[in-house]
Design a protein around this motif. Structure first.
Motif, short mmCIF file in Angstrom:
data_model
loop_
_atom_site.label_atom_id
_atom_site.label_comp_id
_atom_site.label_asym_id
_atom_site.label_seq_id
_atom_site.Cartn_x
_atom_site.Cartn_y
_atom_site.Cartn_z
N ILE A 1 0.82 -1.32 0.06
CA ILE A 1 -0.14 0.09 0.03
C ILE A 1 0.92 1.25 0.06
O ILE A 1 0.26 2.38 -0.50
N ALA A 2 2.21 1.21 0.60
CA ALA A 2 2.88 2.23 0.66
C ALA A 2 3.37 3.03 -0.59
O ALA A 2 3.17 4.41 -0.90
N ALA A 3 3.58 2.05 -1.62
CA ALA A 3 3.73 2.50 -3.10
C ALA A 3 2.59 3.40 -3.58
O ALA A 3 2.88 4.36 -4.26
N TYR A 4 1.54 3.16 -3.48
CA TYR A 4 0.28 3.83 -3.79
C TYR A 4 0.01 5.04 -3.16
O TYR A 4 -0.63 6.05 -3.72
N GLU A 5 0.39 4.88 -1.76
CA GLU A 5 0.24 6.17 -0.89
C GLU A 5 1.18 7.11 -1.49
O GLU A 5 0.81 8.37 -1.56
N ALA A 6 2.30 6.81 -1.96
CA ALA A 6 3.54 7.59 -2.31
C ALA A 6 2.92 8.49 -3.61
O ALA A 6 3.37 9.69 -3.97
N THR A 7 1.94 7.86 -4.73
CA THR A 7 1.56 8.46 -5.61
C THR A 7 0.20 9.27 -5.70
O THR A 7 -0.18 9.81 -6.52
N GLY A 8 -0.31 8.98 -4.63
CA GLY A 8 -1.75 9.57 -4.26
C GLY A 8 -2.73 8.53 -4.83
O GLY A 8 -4.00 9.14 -4.99
#
Length: 337
Positions: free
Chosen positions: A133-140
């Motif tokens: 999930i962190a990778a998707y949080e980083a891109t919005g």
């Protein structure tokens, strides 16, 4: 700060309830200072959802959170309370009539009384336990707050959750987004009945897809760009929902921070108060808004506003011992100069 800042009332928390407390104190000719850990006033309304419509403010069928804060700021302009923003209160010493407050920026405030209007304290989202999930949080692609609705125009949005935020945002974004799906693990939503009815009506019109009873299961995409949200029902059956953005609304994790060390009586991360005055277990310290609790408490901004008025009237005799308060309605006395 070499000399302490003097005030009748130190208000810790400059969200909507703290701002209104400054007004109510001002109407009783009590001087105030506002202290907040955030760099701007408004609390969650400003930091998390400035464009979210609020529907239960009297005389406003709907008002955006940022507009509510702007109006509250205009309301306290006649009293010009000093503001210490970007400060965390680290210690309180003294007793009623003579408190000393210090902050992490070495400010010193001498106040006769204190109102704690700290909302949820230090807040952060409850994050769903999804792999990667962190990778998707980083891109919005995964977001926990909505600051500008326009950023969601023509996006495929999946909202997860069954409370007020999930329902309110599903309704607020349905005319902007390309599609809205709301995922909840049970058919009943924990939202205001009127908003739940609006959600059901929008679903009947095909404007919102109710994905129930399901819960989040996995995210699928590449390079931080979301393609689908995988959800699973109670039997393990899965579905893939096309999505550009996931909005998980599972509430805020509440942390009282230094407040928990001030010796006040607490109940489940809230400060217990006397309902008729909002005074805490420490004489001269009051708590209002979401941080305060008592039997029958409702976590509504409008109840926090009422608590601000009760606290201000209870504070008056502490600041002005032996002086009778001749209360008048604002319609008859106006705003004190």
């Amino acid at each position: 700060m070499s000399n302490p800042l003097m005030a009748d009332v130190a208000i810790i928390g400059a969200g909507p309830v703290g701002l209104f407390a400054a007004f109510e104190c001002g109407m009783l000719k009590l001087t105030t200072v506002l202290i907040d850990a955030l760099a701007e006033v408004g609390g969650q309304c400003a930091a998390l959802y400035p464009e979210k419509p609020i529907y239960d403010i009297p005389a406003h069928p709907a008002i955006e959170a940022a507009t509510l804060i702007e109006n509250l700021e205009r309301q306290i302009e006649p009293f010009a309370p000093p503001r210490l923003l970007g400060r965390i209160v680290t210690a309180i010493t003294g007793t009623a009539g003579a408190f000393t407050i210090t902050t992490d920026q070495n400010d010193t405030i001498a106040a006769k009384t204190i109102i704690i209007a700290a909302g949820a304290g230090a807040f952060g989202p409850n994050r769903p336990p999804l792999d990667g999930i962190a990778a998707y949080e980083a891109t919005g692609a995964v977001q926990y707050y909505v600051k500008k609705r326009e950023a969601f125009r023509n996006k495929r949005i999946v909202i997860a959750g069954g409370g007020d935020s999930a329902v309110d945002w599903a309704i607020a974004l349905k005319d902007i987004a390309a599609s809205i799906a709301i995922v909840h693990r049970r058919p009943k939503f924990r939202a205001a009945p009127e908003m739940a009815d609006q959600l059901a009506q929008a679903a009947e019109r095909g404007e919102i897809d109710l994905v129930i009873p399901y819960q989040l299961h996995a995210l699928h995409g590449a390079s931080g760009q979301l393609h689908t949200v995988e959800v699973a029902d109670l039997d393990g059956k899965t579905r893939h929902l096309e999505a550009d953005i996931l909005l998980p609304f599972f509430g805020l994790a509440m942390d009282l921070g230094p407040i928990a060390t001030w010796g006040l009586d607490l109940a489940q991360h809230h400060i217990t108060v006397t309902p008729s005055t909002c005074e805490t277990s420490t004489r001269g310290i009051f708590a209002i808004g979401d941080v305060a609790t008592y039997p029958g408490k409702l976590k509504l901004i409008l109840q926090g506003f009422a608590e601000a008025a009760m606290a201000a009237h209870a504070i008056h005799p502490i600041v002005n011992p032996g002086t009778a308060l001749h209360f008048e309605y604002s319609t008859s006395k106006g705003v004190p100069a």
